[in-house]
Design a protein around this motif. Structure first.
Motif, PDB file in Angstrom:
ATOM      1  N   TYR A 118     -32.574  40.558 -33.121  1.00  0.00           N
ATOM      2  CA  TYR A 118     -32.788  40.467 -34.564  1.00  0.00           C
ATOM      3  C   TYR A 118     -31.496  40.911 -35.225  1.00  0.00           C
ATOM      4  CZ  TYR A 118     -33.750  41.647 -39.341  1.00  0.00           C
ATOM      5  OH  TYR A 118     -33.667  41.711 -40.708  1.00  0.00           O
ATOM      6  N   LYS A 119     -31.011  40.089 -36.164  1.00  0.00           N
ATOM      7  CA  LYS A 119     -29.828  40.432 -36.950  1.00  0.00           C
ATOM      8  C   LYS A 119     -30.097  40.057 -38.404  1.00  0.00           C
ATOM      9  CE  LYS A 119     -26.815  38.938 -33.125  1.00  0.00           C
ATOM     10  NZ  LYS A 119     -25.737  37.984 -32.759  1.00  0.00           N
ATOM     11  N   PRO A 120     -29.618  40.848 -39.365  1.00  0.00           N
ATOM     12  CA  PRO A 120     -29.732  40.438 -40.772  1.00  0.00           C
ATOM     13  C   PRO A 120     -29.042  39.090 -40.972  1.00  0.00           C
ATOM     14  CG  PRO A 120     -28.997  42.728 -40.596  1.00  0.00           C
ATOM     15  CD  PRO A 120     -28.947  42.159 -39.217  1.00  0.00           C
ATOM     16  N   TRP A 121     -29.585  38.283 -41.869  1.00  0.00           N
ATOM     17  CA  TRP A 121     -29.058  36.930 -42.063  1.00  0.00           C
ATOM     18  C   TRP A 121     -27.590  36.932 -42.468  1.00  0.00           C
ATOM     19  CZ3 TRP A 121     -26.936  35.772 -46.734  1.00  0.00           C
ATOM     20  CH2 TRP A 121     -27.308  36.555 -47.838  1.00  0.00           C
ATOM     21  N   TRP A 122     -27.143  37.990 -43.136  1.00  0.00           N
ATOM     22  CA  TRP A 122     -25.782  38.035 -43.667  1.00  0.00           C
ATOM     23  C   TRP A 122     -24.777  38.604 -42.661  1.00  0.00           C
ATOM     24  CZ3 TRP A 122     -24.965  43.128 -43.099  1.00  0.00           C
ATOM     25  CH2 TRP A 122     -26.061  43.993 -43.262  1.00  0.00           C
TER      26      TRP A 122
END
Length: 283
Positions: free
Chosen positions: A249-253
């Motif tokens: 999981y990674k932040p979209w930005w």
């Protein structure tokens, strides 16, 4: 999550949580959560309390663990608490002995315990212990825990979830040498071990988090006004990862930050020392 401002809503969009799938995935299983007495670990424990799952909560704070046990055991989950400082060899050995005696084995390990330090190198000249203690809890402790419990997890075709930080994927920043080095060490270890674990039927997930509004960030005054994810939001991400078995999981930005770290690395390496010098002169 309802306390997010507009910028935080944009940076940290809500994540869908299918409670039926989560219930089916966890029913009858045993889940170990380290760093369970506050922040992310605490919110995750309360989020899983309504499921027929065996929760094993590990943290240093005995009083908080007892309070959580009293609150959760009145719900659907079975709960065990194990007070331990994972940097202490005897306490770690006690935890490992307890885990190996579990009648139903171990299905999921959520490696959440950690310690953060923000301090410049020149303020650290007589603080070598800052580096040993961050390595002890952020790297050596989860490695020791997983090396010992891996046979249990493999037997159950289980799941290991590492709560990491976006910093491990970006250009290292000043004042965070102890923290970033220790988190990057375990992130690299875990990603290196993942193919071998996957080969033997163990699922692995790395969750790369931005700033999270937990007690760990309170000593850093500069963080109080910055956008931060709520621990409840992170708990939902972890729950979603449990049944989707997502690898990361990674932040979209984050991709923007990674591209910036790559494309503007030389510029940043030149400009950051200049900013530090100017800041030093003002102080």
């Amino acid at each position: 999550m309802s306390t997010y401002n507009l910028l935080e809503h944009l940076l940290f969009p809500s994540i869908f949580l299918n409670k039926q799938k989560l219930d089916r995935e966890l029913e009858g299983k045993t889940v170990l959560i380290t760093g369970a007495s506050s922040g992310i670990g605490e919110q995750l424990a309360y989020m899983l309390a309504e499921i027929k799952v065996h929760l094993i909560l590990v943290a240093r704070r005995v009083d908080k663990l007892v309070a959580m046990k009293n609150a959760i055991e009145m719900k659907a989950a079975q709960i065990s608490v194990f007070p331990a400082d994972l940097r202490n060899e005897q306490e770690m050995e006690g935890l490992l002995a307890f885990l190996h005696q579990l009648p139903d084995g171990l299905d999921i390990v959520i490696s959440n315990a950690g310690h953060s330090i923000r301090r410049s190198i020149h303020q650290s000249l007589d603080r070598y212990h800052d580096f040993t203690r961050t390595m002890a809890i952020n790297y050596f402790a989860p490695v020791q825990l997983l090396l010992s419990t891996l046979p249990l997890i493999e037997k159950k075709q289980g799941h290991i979830i590492n709560i990491s930080t976006v910093n491990t994927l970006l250009l290292p920043m000043p004042h965070w040498a102890a923290y970033q080095a220790s988190k990057a060490a375990f992130d690299t270890w875990f990603r290196s071990a993942a193919p071998e674990l996957n080969m033997n039927g163990v699922f692995t997930t790395s969750i790369y988090l931005p700033l999270v509004r937990t007690p760990m960030i309170l000593p850093t005054a500069a963080y109080q006004k910055l956008p931060a994810m709520s621990p409840q939001h992170v708990a939902r991400i972890i729950c979603n990862s449990i049944y989707t078995k997502r690898k990361t999981y990674k932040p979209w930005w984050l991709i923007v930050g990674q591209l910036g770290s790559l494309l503007f690395r030389r510029c940043l390496e030149f400009s950051i020392p200049r900013r530090l010098r100017k800041r030093g002169k003002r102080q």
